[in-house]
Design an enzyme around this catalytic site. Structure first.
Site, PDB file in Angstrom:
ATOM      1  N   ASP A  96      -6.994   1.022   0.502  1.00 51.65           N
ATOM      2  CA  ASP A  96      -5.553   0.290   0.585  1.00 51.65           C
ATOM      3  C   ASP A  96      -5.138  -0.582  -0.263  1.00 51.65           C
ATOM      4  O   ASP A  96      -4.280  -0.944  -0.703  1.00 51.65           O
ATOM      5  CB  ASP A  96      -5.515  -0.003   2.128  1.00 51.65           C
ATOM      6  N   ASP A 121       0.823   3.856  -3.235  1.00 53.22           N
ATOM      7  CA  ASP A 121       0.452   5.335  -3.025  1.00 53.22           C
ATOM      8  C   ASP A 121       1.464   6.258  -3.830  1.00 53.22           C
ATOM      9  O   ASP A 121       1.017   7.005  -4.597  1.00 53.22           O
ATOM     10  CB  ASP A 121       0.163   5.815  -1.630  1.00 53.22           C
ATOM     11  N   GLU A 171       0.762  -1.148  -0.038  1.00 52.52           N
ATOM     12  CA  GLU A 171       0.161   0.280   0.032  1.00 52.52           C
ATOM     13  C   GLU A 171       0.831   1.254   0.092  1.00 52.52           C
ATOM     14  O   GLU A 171       0.601   2.233  -0.723  1.00 52.52           O
ATOM     15  CB  GLU A 171      -0.919  -0.050   1.273  1.00 52.52           C
ATOM     16  N   GLU A 204      -4.363   0.366  -3.838  1.00 52.67           N
ATOM     17  CA  GLU A 204      -3.166   0.856  -3.851  1.00 52.67           C
ATOM     18  C   GLU A 204      -2.013  -0.152  -3.627  1.00 52.67           C
ATOM     19  O   GLU A 204      -1.071  -0.237  -4.672  1.00 52.67           O
ATOM     20  CB  GLU A 204      -2.681   1.946  -2.588  1.00 52.67           C
TER      21      GLU A 204
END
Length: 229
Positions: A118, A49, A45, A121
């Site tokens: 989450d 991102d 995650e 990502e």
């Protein structure tokens, strides 16, 4: 390692064939299901991102070559925020493939915005690690699709504008009530009512609470403008 049927289907929806299937397994594994022999998706995650941010920054610069930094920043934030990631996750039914612990599953974890955002990502990171930046970029641009070109509307925060309108007139912040929620888990429809202390209100519907709240605030602002003119 061979992917389960549901993860094979997810891989097709992502448009990426994994050379290292374990990366996709890790990307959909929540911490509530992790164990000694099973890593969760938190580290992925974190990486995803950053990959998403770079892809969106490049895409926005290419989309509008005359935009200033002050214009690009809110558009960027609208595209990479957790709510948007969760919306994309719902569109590809990512929640159906999440590996959750019993308590998280019983509390509706497959529908939770934070978990979906989450996981989306983490999936981006999995594709990046498996196929490189170009593979991740291709997938992200396809999944985010028209959002990039229409992000100007999403970047306008109607809720903030409505709150400022109310405060300028000595009113408390508007309230947002969920009127109804319909549809399947992977494609819900929320109806939200935005209401001011003076009784003025407006309803709107969308695929997430955030979008429905923004749409209701926008509708109420439009009604206030018509009343004032």
């Amino acid at each position: 390692m061979k992917l389960s049927a549901d993860l094979q289907a997810l891989s097709k929806r992502l448009g990426h064939r994994f050379e290292r299937p374990e990366l996709l397994v890790r990307a959909v594994t929540h911490s509530s299901r992790a164990g000694v022999n099973r890593d969760d998706n938190q580290r992925l995650e974190f990486l995803g991102d950053r990959v998403l941010g770079l892809v969106m920054a490049e895409a926005l610069l290419a989309e509008d070559k005359s935009a200033r930094e002050g214009q690009l920043a809110p558009r960027f934030n609208a595209l990479v925020r957790k709510e948007t990631c969760a919306d994309v996750a719902r569109e590809i039914a990512l929640g159906d493939s999440l590996k959750l612990g019993r308590s998280e599953m019983m509390s509706g974890g497959r529908r939770k915005q934070a978990l979906l955002g989450d996981a989306m990502e983490a999936v981006i990171a999995a594709v990046y690690l498996d196929g490189g930046f170009d593979s991740a970029k291709t997938m992200v641009l396809r999944l985010w699709g028209k959002r990039i070109g229409s992000v100007e509307d999403d970047a306008r925060d109607a809720k903030t504008s409505l709150q400022e309108w109310a405060q300028a007139r000595g009113m408390p912040p508007p309230t947002y009530d969920e009127i109804s929620r319909d549809g399947p888990d992977h494609a819900p429809r929320f109806v939200i009512c935005a209401k001011l202390e003076n009784g003025q209100s407006a309803e709107a519907q969308a695929g997430s609470k955030r979008q429905a709240e923004q749409a209701a605030a926008k509708a109420l602002l439009a009604a206030l403008e018509r009343t004032a003119s």
